[in-house]
Design an enzyme around this catalytic site. Structure first.
Site, PDB file in Angstrom:
ATOM      1  N   ASP A 401       0.849  -1.195   0.000  1.00 43.40           N
ATOM      2  CA  ASP A 401       0.000   0.000   0.000  1.00 43.40           C
ATOM      3  C   ASP A 401       0.883   1.243   0.000  1.00 43.40           C
ATOM      4  O   ASP A 401       2.097   1.159   0.173  1.00 43.40           O
ATOM      5  CB  ASP A 401      -0.895  -0.056   1.257  1.00 43.40           C
ATOM      6  CG  ASP A 401      -1.969   1.003   1.233  1.00 43.40           C
ATOM      7  OD1 ASP A 401      -2.349   1.457   0.138  1.00 43.40           O
ATOM      8  OD2 ASP A 401      -2.441   1.392   2.327  1.00 43.40           O
ATOM      9  N   GLU A 404       2.364   4.961  -4.093  1.00 41.36           N
ATOM     10  CA  GLU A 404       2.269   5.895  -5.243  1.00 41.36           C
ATOM     11  C   GLU A 404       3.583   6.642  -5.485  1.00 41.36           C
ATOM     12  O   GLU A 404       3.850   6.960  -6.636  1.00 41.36           O
ATOM     13  CB  GLU A 404       1.121   6.887  -5.012  1.00 41.36           C
ATOM     14  CG  GLU A 404      -0.252   6.259  -5.081  1.00 41.36           C
ATOM     15  CD  GLU A 404      -0.547   5.302  -3.924  1.00 41.36           C
ATOM     16  OE1 GLU A 404      -0.036   5.546  -2.818  1.00 41.36           O
ATOM     17  OE2 GLU A 404      -1.257   4.314  -4.155  1.00 41.36           O
ATOM     18  N   ASP A 474      -9.115   3.559  -1.960  1.00 38.85           N
ATOM     19  CA  ASP A 474     -10.079   3.953  -0.930  1.00 38.85           C
ATOM     20  C   ASP A 474     -11.388   4.478  -1.512  1.00 38.85           C
ATOM     21  O   ASP A 474     -11.591   5.681  -1.636  1.00 38.85           O
ATOM     22  CB  ASP A 474      -9.444   5.001  -0.012  1.00 38.85           C
ATOM     23  CG  ASP A 474      -8.270   4.428   0.756  1.00 38.85           C
ATOM     24  OD1 ASP A 474      -8.129   3.183   0.782  1.00 38.85           O
ATOM     25  OD2 ASP A 474      -7.490   5.201   1.319  1.00 38.85           O
TER      26      ASP A 474
HETATM   27  C1  GLC Z   1      -4.806   3.282   2.953  1.00 35.45           C
HETATM   28  C2  GLC Z   1      -5.294   2.043   2.219  1.00 35.45           C
HETATM   29  C3  GLC Z   1      -6.313   1.307   3.052  1.00 35.45           C
HETATM   30  C4  GLC Z   1      -5.684   0.952   4.396  1.00 35.45           C
HETATM   31  C5  GLC Z   1      -5.176   2.203   5.098  1.00 35.45           C
HETATM   32  C6  GLC Z   1      -4.405   1.883   6.370  1.00 35.45           C
HETATM   33  O1  GLC Z   1      -5.835   4.189   3.109  1.00 35.45           O
HETATM   34  O2  GLC Z   1      -5.812   2.368   0.970  1.00 35.45           O
HETATM   35  O3  GLC Z   1      -6.749   0.154   2.392  1.00 35.45           O
HETATM   36  O4  GLC Z   1      -6.637   0.327   5.199  1.00 35.45           O
HETATM   37  O5  GLC Z   1      -4.305   2.909   4.220  1.00 35.45           O
HETATM   38  O6  GLC Z   1      -3.338   1.055   6.116  1.00 35.45           O
END
Ligand code: GLC
Length: 760
Positions: A401, A404, A474
């Site tokens: 995650d 980007e 998200d």
């Molecule tokens: C970001 C991710 C989400 C995750 C959060 C905390 O917002 O897109 O899926 O739960 O971070 O890690």
């Protein structure tokens, strides 16, 4: 004096000069042409360029004012200004636009509107390269661009390729999301299709006729004038060419197609509760995800011991019950003396730098540094540590995650340095590739052990799909986001990302009973199927509402698991050929104009048309069925195609239509996907019509399939006769019995390599 055109040829590259500049046209194969002045660097954007080269008989003719390059049905023309156009079968097929490209945007004083909070819709200020392409007709339709939260047809909009982490409400005017997929599939003159791929990782803009009916353009801040034209007759053909160029989609383990339960962030007690409740209610499940709070103060590759004193023991116990763990790993590494992962990268020049100093920004752990995955040694260290971490805690995959990369203290400056082994690269060039190189390093941890990668990523570039599964970031618990999930997942699929999905129930905001049920229904065929929600939002596990919610949710999940071998066949086919697993109707019915803009119906392979309810309060919906006969999977009602029908869809039903005569492989009674236990293959055979189907079987987890260790079965229905024939047999089959399901009856046949039977 007027300059003359001159032509040189190197192999299948035709260099044309008008005295001022040179344009090169490379015929890579009979379906792929590259047009460039300078090539974009392929050091980091790794295309399957060499693999695509094929000998083609190319003829070049020259007059004073034009050059004509001919091969097969195509003729490529270059005029004195080196503008390119292509004719196919003597009809204009593609054209670089040569008219006036000045764009008039009304400039008005904005300060008053700004007081109320209105924002200027920003575009790119300037770009080095602008590729202008003619829009032939107002009816032209343009598809592609990956995860944008928009309808299928992107005509009249503008998007920017710049991977962006922004959790506010995504919609069709949202220019940048988490992924940059510079691919367009263009439909013009009703029956003509071509593809465009722009292979630069720099920030670029796709203005798809936003200000003009006459042309669209690709503009790039720093990228070169260099693009690929994908030639073909059908969307399916062009998508195959595209996949072969950027690299075929990852073939994940079979288990990845199971159900994933997630939330930011489950603690150990909640995970136990999931295990118990799913077992108690007999709900299928294969994975639980561990979000950031499993870590020690958000330090990646650590585990918070107070919460998980024995994560390995827990993982072992859950595994015995068919559930594996997938923890999240973010790129940002906490700046903390004595933290071994940090220390190692710090000492070994493993972080990005700015003016030679290791660069610091902020993410979850506070001050953090960014690993430089572009350097082989650093990437290998990440691979090694990932392997070690997975072995130590018995976790089975990695969820990547914030890659980007996200940053909480302003964007990373363009000048941040990410040197590779052989050259200096700056953030502005590698930004859109950062997620990919993270997933490459992590996928390698699996590949080195002959396993298929279980990697999930948020950020990606066009060339990322061979390494990872994706989700679309998200979203929120909004009906509009549920509706958008269908074109979004279809578009990701036609952009060669097969195992893709959105957070079921919605990530941000509070879901409702009805929304959760409809979400599960509408996404039941997404190859990546995960329920995930943000902290502080209403809980949305299948049992978080009432018994009715639980029963419907479960019914849909059970059905999804029944369709598993069909979905696995589609994935294998997408991986091998580039044919998308899920697709808009026009992929299967390109001559049917009505299918071109249907955003709320999906072809799951060739024989399932899926039309779920995605709107609040609806208990019926209009469904357009293309030519042929279709059978409603639940009611068994028959419908003649070429028409729209109003179909009842109460809360516990969804729109699954099976093509007459279809053969669909199924498994039954699965609560978890255990590759060793798939001993009964069901063949659901729909009445009427004749058909052929190829079923694929392998071990579902290793890379042995790459050495040919798999089976293929050809199944043919002719009238009321079904024949089954093993055409490839290199894997010791699990199947012991085959059960034919037709017209509501069951016929059991001991597994044999070849047999024929009568259908009821
Ligand atoms: C970001 C991710 C989400 C995750 C959060 C905390 O917002 O897109 O899926 O739960 O971070 O890690």
């Amino acid at each position: 004096m007027k300059e003359q055109l001159t032509v040189r040829t190197t192999g299948q590259i035709i260099h044309i000069s008008n005295g001022k500049e040179e344009k090169n046209i490379e015929v890579l194969n009979r379906n792929l042409v590259r047009v460039y002045k300078e090539k974009n660097s392929e050091e980091l954007v790794k295309l399957h360029y060499e693999d695509n080269k094929e000998a083609v008989e190319v003829k070049t003719d020259k007059t004073e004012t034009s050059v004509v390059i001919s091969f097969d049905d195509y003729q490529i023309f270059a005029d004195e200004k080196l503008n390119i156009s292509i004719q196919k079968d003597n009809r204009l097929y593609f054209e670089e636009y040569t008219g006036d490209t000045a764009i008039y945007v009304e400039e008005k004083e904005f300060s008053l509107a700004a007081l109320e909070g209105h924002k200027h819709d920003e575009s790119l200020a300037s770009f080095k390269t602008q590729i202008n392409i003619t829009l032939f007709d107002k009816e032209d339709k343009i598809y592609g661009l990956g995860d944008k939260a928009a309808q299928l047809n992107k005509r009249d909009y503008e998007y920017i390729s710049w991977n962006t982490d922004d959790p506010s409400q995504h919609n069709e005017t949202y220019k940048s999301l988490y992924k940059s997929i510079n691919y367009l599939l263009v439909n013009h003159h009703k029956d003509s299709y071509y593809g465009i791929f722009y292979p630069s990782s720099y920030k670029c803009i796709f203005n798809i006729g936003r200000y003009s009916d006459k042309f669209m353009y690709i503009g790039s801040e720093k990228g070169e004038y260099d693009y690929f034209i994908l030639l073909g007759s059908t969307p399916m053909e062009i998508t195959k060419i595209y996949a072969a160029l950027v690299g075929h989609t990852l073939f994940t383990p079979r288990k990845m197609l199971g159900y994933h339960q997630s939330r930011w962030s489950y603690n150990a007690k909640e995970m136990e509760e999931i295990r118990e409740k799913f077992a108690q209610y007999q709900i299928p499940i294969d994975y639980i995800h561990l979000d950031i709070d499993y870590m020690e103060r958000y330090k990646v590759y650590t585990v918070k011991k107070e919460e998980f004193p024995d994560l390995k023991g827990m993982a072992d116990r859950f595994e015995k019950e068919g559930i594996d763990f997938i923890p999240i790993i973010d790129p940002g590494v906490k700046v903390e003396e004595g933290y071994d992962f940090y220390e190692y990268l710090k000492e070994h020049d493993g972080f990005a730098t700015l003016e030679g100093e290791q660069y610091v920004n902020q993410v979850w752990p506070g001050d953090s540094k960014y690993p430089n995955y572009f350097k082989t040694k650093t990437a290998q260290y990440i691979t090694d540590i990932t392997k070690k971490f997975m072995a130590e805690y018995k976790v089975k995959g990695i969820w990547c995650d914030m890659n980007e990369p996200a940053s909480f203290n302003g964007p990373l400056p363009n000048e941040v340095e990410f040197p590779s082994d052989s050259a200096m690269h700056y953030h502005e060039e590698v930004h859109n590739l950062y997620g990919e190189y993270m997933t490459r390093a992590i996928a390698k941890a699996f590949e080195e052990e002959n396993k298929r990668p279980i990697v999930i990523t948020r950020a990606a570039f066009a060339t990322t799909s061979p390494f990872t599964t994706t989700w679309n970031g998200d979203n929120q618990s909004l009906w509009s986001h549920l509706e958008a999930s269908l074109p979004q997942v279809m578009t990701m699929n036609i952009c060669n990302f097969a195992v893709n999905g959105v957070d079921i129930g919605g990530f941000g905001n509070e879901t409702t009973k009805e929304l959760l049920i409809r979400w599960m229904e509408a996404n039941m065929f997404s190859l990546f199927l995960r329920n995930h929600s943000a902290l502080h939002t209403r809980k949305q596990e299948p049992y978080a509402f009432d018994d009715e919610t639980l029963q419907i949710y479960k019914k849909m999940l059970v059905l999804r698991y029944e369709f598993l071998p069909y979905l696995y066949d589609l994935l294998e086919n997408a991986h091998t050929t580039g044919i998308p697993a899920q697709r808009p109707l026009f992929f299967n019915y390109p001559a049917d104009e009505r299918t071109k803009q249907i955003n709320d119906e999906v072809m799951i392979g060739d024989t399932i048309l899926f039309a779920p309810v995605t709107q609040q309060g609806k208990t019926s919906r209009a469904v357009y069925l293309p030519e042929g006969k279709w059978i409603h999977y639940f009611t068994k009602e028959e419908y003649e195609g070429g028409k729209e029908y109003l179909i009842d869809m109460p809360l516990d039903s969804t729109g699954i239509f099976i093509k007459a005569g279809a053969i669909i492989p199924m498994y039954k009674n699965l609560l978890h996907i255990d590759n060793q236990k798939l001993d009964t293959l069901y063949l659901y055979v729909e009445k009427d019509g004749d058909s052929e189907y190829m079923h694929y079987e392998d071990d579902g987890e290793t890379l042995n399939y790459q050495k040919g260790v798999y089976n293929r079965y050809q199944i043919t229905k002719k009238g009321n006769k079904l024949s089954f024939k093993t055409v490839t047999a290199n894997y010791a089959s699990n199947y012991k019995e085959i059960v034919i399901l037709s017209n509501g009856t069951e016929k059991r046949i001991p597994f044999a390599e070849e047999f024929e039977c009568e259908l009821n």
